[in-house]
Every structure is written in structure tokens, then in C-alpha cells.
Design a protein around this motif. Sequence first.
Motif, PDB file in Angstrom:
ATOM      1  N   ILE A  42      -5.158   5.883   1.202  1.00 35.05           N
ATOM      2  CA  ILE A  42      -3.989   4.842   1.149  1.00 35.05           C
ATOM      3  C   ILE A  42      -4.773   4.292  -0.103  1.00 35.05           C
ATOM      4  O   ILE A  42      -5.323   4.056  -0.429  1.00 35.05           O
ATOM      5  CB  ILE A  42      -3.894   3.709   2.479  1.00 35.05           C
ATOM      6  CG1 ILE A  42      -3.726   4.174   3.633  1.00 35.05           C
ATOM      7  CG2 ILE A  42      -2.282   2.694   1.895  1.00 35.05           C
ATOM      8  CD1 ILE A  42      -4.029   3.379   5.009  1.00 35.05           C
ATOM      9  N   PHE A  43      -3.547   4.139  -1.324  1.00 32.13           N
ATOM     10  CA  PHE A  43      -3.535   3.624  -2.264  1.00 32.13           C
ATOM     11  C   PHE A  43      -2.752   1.546  -2.666  1.00 32.13           C
ATOM     12  O   PHE A  43      -2.011   1.901  -1.734  1.00 32.13           O
ATOM     13  CB  PHE A  43      -3.296   4.345  -3.460  1.00 32.13           C
ATOM     14  CG  PHE A  43      -3.841   5.132  -3.687  1.00 32.13           C
ATOM     15  CD1 PHE A  43      -5.700   5.539  -4.101  1.00 32.13           C
ATOM     16  CD2 PHE A  43      -3.508   7.108  -3.341  1.00 32.13           C
ATOM     17  CE1 PHE A  43      -6.078   6.270  -4.468  1.00 32.13           C
ATOM     18  CE2 PHE A  43      -4.235   8.114  -3.689  1.00 32.13           C
ATOM     19  CZ  PHE A  43      -5.174   7.722  -4.255  1.00 32.13           C
ATOM     20  N   THR A  44      -3.881   0.853  -3.028  1.00 31.01           N
ATOM     21  CA  THR A  44      -3.589  -0.128  -3.088  1.00 31.01           C
ATOM     22  C   THR A  44      -3.524  -0.385  -4.650  1.00 31.01           C
ATOM     23  O   THR A  44      -4.233   0.594  -5.795  1.00 31.01           O
ATOM     24  CB  THR A  44      -4.054  -1.213  -2.470  1.00 31.01           C
ATOM     25  OG1 THR A  44      -5.240  -1.080  -2.595  1.00 31.01           O
ATOM     26  CG2 THR A  44      -3.471  -1.194  -1.389  1.00 31.01           C
TER      27      THR A  44
ATOM     28  N   PRO B  77       0.790  -1.659  -0.489  1.00 31.64           N
ATOM     29  CA  PRO B  77       0.061  -0.295   0.273  1.00 31.64           C
ATOM     30  C   PRO B  77       0.772   1.414   0.281  1.00 31.64           C
ATOM     31  O   PRO B  77       1.887   1.208   0.175  1.00 31.64           O
ATOM     32  CB  PRO B  77      -0.945  -0.262   1.411  1.00 31.64           C
ATOM     33  CG  PRO B  77      -0.326  -0.785   2.079  1.00 31.64           C
ATOM     34  CD  PRO B  77       1.137  -1.869   1.170  1.00 31.64           C
ATOM     35  N   GLU B  78       0.363   2.577  -0.711  1.00 38.30           N
ATOM     36  CA  GLU B  78       1.329   3.568  -0.573  1.00 38.30           C
ATOM     37  C   GLU B  78       0.212   4.818   0.051  1.00 38.30           C
ATOM     38  O   GLU B  78      -0.502   4.440  -0.489  1.00 38.30           O
ATOM     39  CB  GLU B  78       1.261   3.697  -2.126  1.00 38.30           C
ATOM     40  CG  GLU B  78       2.245   5.261  -2.434  1.00 38.30           C
ATOM     41  CD  GLU B  78       1.883   6.159  -3.643  1.00 38.30           C
ATOM     42  OE1 GLU B  78       1.772   7.124  -3.614  1.00 38.30           O
ATOM     43  OE2 GLU B  78       1.627   5.403  -5.230  1.00 38.30           O
ATOM     44  N   ILE B  79       1.353   5.107   1.153  1.00 37.78           N
ATOM     45  CA  ILE B  79       0.001   6.574   1.839  1.00 37.78           C
ATOM     46  C   ILE B  79      -0.038   7.256   1.327  1.00 37.78           C
ATOM     47  O   ILE B  79       2.081   8.384   0.904  1.00 37.78           O
ATOM     48  CB  ILE B  79       0.823   6.439   3.186  1.00 37.78           C
ATOM     49  CG1 ILE B  79       0.184   4.731   4.580  1.00 37.78           C
ATOM     50  CG2 ILE B  79      -0.587   7.133   4.351  1.00 37.78           C
ATOM     51  CD1 ILE B  79       1.185   4.722   5.467  1.00 37.78           C
ATOM     52  N   VAL B  80      -0.551   8.063   1.069  1.00 36.15           N
ATOM     53  CA  VAL B  80      -0.461   9.911   0.270  1.00 36.15           C
ATOM     54  C   VAL B  80      -1.081  10.574   1.620  1.00 36.15           C
ATOM     55  O   VAL B  80      -2.080  10.602   2.214  1.00 36.15           O
ATOM     56  CB  VAL B  80      -0.853   9.535  -1.162  1.00 36.15           C
ATOM     57  CG1 VAL B  80      -1.061  11.353  -1.424  1.00 36.15           C
ATOM     58  CG2 VAL B  80      -1.037   9.115  -1.715  1.00 36.15           C
ATOM     59  N   SER B  81      -0.276  11.268   2.259  1.00 27.69           N
ATOM     60  CA  SER B  81      -0.649  13.013   2.950  1.00 27.69           C
ATOM     61  C   SER B  81      -0.613  13.895   2.810  1.00 27.69           C
ATOM     62  O   SER B  81       0.402  14.030   2.403  1.00 27.69           O
ATOM     63  CB  SER B  81      -1.078  11.868   3.936  1.00 27.69           C
ATOM     64  OG  SER B  81       0.573  12.035   4.769  1.00 27.69           O
ATOM     65  N   ASP B  82      -0.695  14.807   3.427  1.00 32.21           N
ATOM     66  CA  ASP B  82      -0.595  16.193   3.422  1.00 32.21           C
ATOM     67  C   ASP B  82      -1.104  17.425   4.051  1.00 32.21           C
ATOM     68  O   ASP B  82      -1.582  18.109   3.987  1.00 32.21           O
ATOM     69  CB  ASP B  82      -0.979  16.704   1.397  1.00 32.21           C
ATOM     70  CG  ASP B  82      -2.540  17.638   1.539  1.00 32.21           C
ATOM     71  OD1 ASP B  82      -3.553  16.717   2.270  1.00 32.21           O
ATOM     72  OD2 ASP B  82      -3.038  17.637   0.322  1.00 32.21           O
TER      73      ASP B  82
END
Length: 175
Positions: free
Chosen positions: A108-110, A47-52
Motif C-alpha cells: 500500500i502506497f501513500t 492510499p493506493e493498494i498494489v497487488s499481484d
Amino acid sequence: MDSNIITTLIVVVIIGYGLFMVFTNVKKFIECNKAKKEFLEGNKNHPEIVSDYIPWIIGCVLIAILVGVAVVFEMQNNGEAVTLAAYGFVTLWVLSLTTEFIVRRTIIFTEDGFFYEKTFHRFRSVNGTTPTGGMFGRYEVRLTTTSEKMQLPKKFGVILKERLDAYQQKRKKKR
């Protein structure tokens, strides 16, 4: 009625509402973090966690500092209870916002979907994304499984649209 009773009632209502906001957002924050932790533990396909949320929290900290300075000046000038309660409310509101920013500014992208707030949504259940107007642009995501609409920040909507297009292209190649 006595003005002290009215002042006390106003202070209690202002601070009570601020505490209610903090309580509801902290409760949501705890629930979302628990769901996110369970999702990450159960998902092994990178999973790729993207946060801002960092710039938003910095803004909240700056507001809190300004409120602190204003409270100091107000105390030096024999601050009234209602004014101090208003400053207390702003402080509670900012605390509430920081927890909400952490929840709403993380996705979170998978390879087959995304996890937002407390729920995982598969790309195949996304019926479409549409940019909406407003001061802070958002994306409206329509889901086929629950016929609901969810709002995503513009940054996440753009990433979701790119990933959704890539997912659909990949599915077309398999056919």
C-alpha cells in the motif's frame, strides 16, 4: 523396529510439518490483514493498494488440481501411506503458499510512505533500494530507522523506486 511403526512415524512427521507450515502462515496472514485494516481505517490520504497475487494463486490452484488427480490415480493403484502423506504435504504446502502470496504480494502506497506486511515505512526512512539477482528478481530496501534490510518483489521494488525518486524531487523543490 516394525515397518508399520516406521511408516506411521514418517506419515505423522510429514503431515505434522505440513500442518505447522499452514498454521504459521495463516497466523501471519491474519496478523497482516488486521494491521492492514487498521492502517487503511486510520489513513485518509488516498492510499493506493498494489497487488499481484492472483497469478500466483492460480498457479497454486493448478498444482492442487494436479495433486488431486495424482491422489486419485494413486488410490486406484493401492496407494501407500507414505506416498499419500507426501501428496497431503504438497497440498498443505500449496495452501500455505497461497496465504504467503497474499501477504507478500500486496503493498500500500501513500504520498509519504508505504505499508508492507505489518509495518508502515516512511519514504524518508528508506536509505536506498538495490535490485538483486535470482530466478525471481527482488529489490533489497535498506531502512535507516531500524538498520534492517527488507526484500520486495521486483514489481514493487520498481514502483517503490519511482515513488521514492518522485518524493525526493518534491522535497528538493520545497527547499
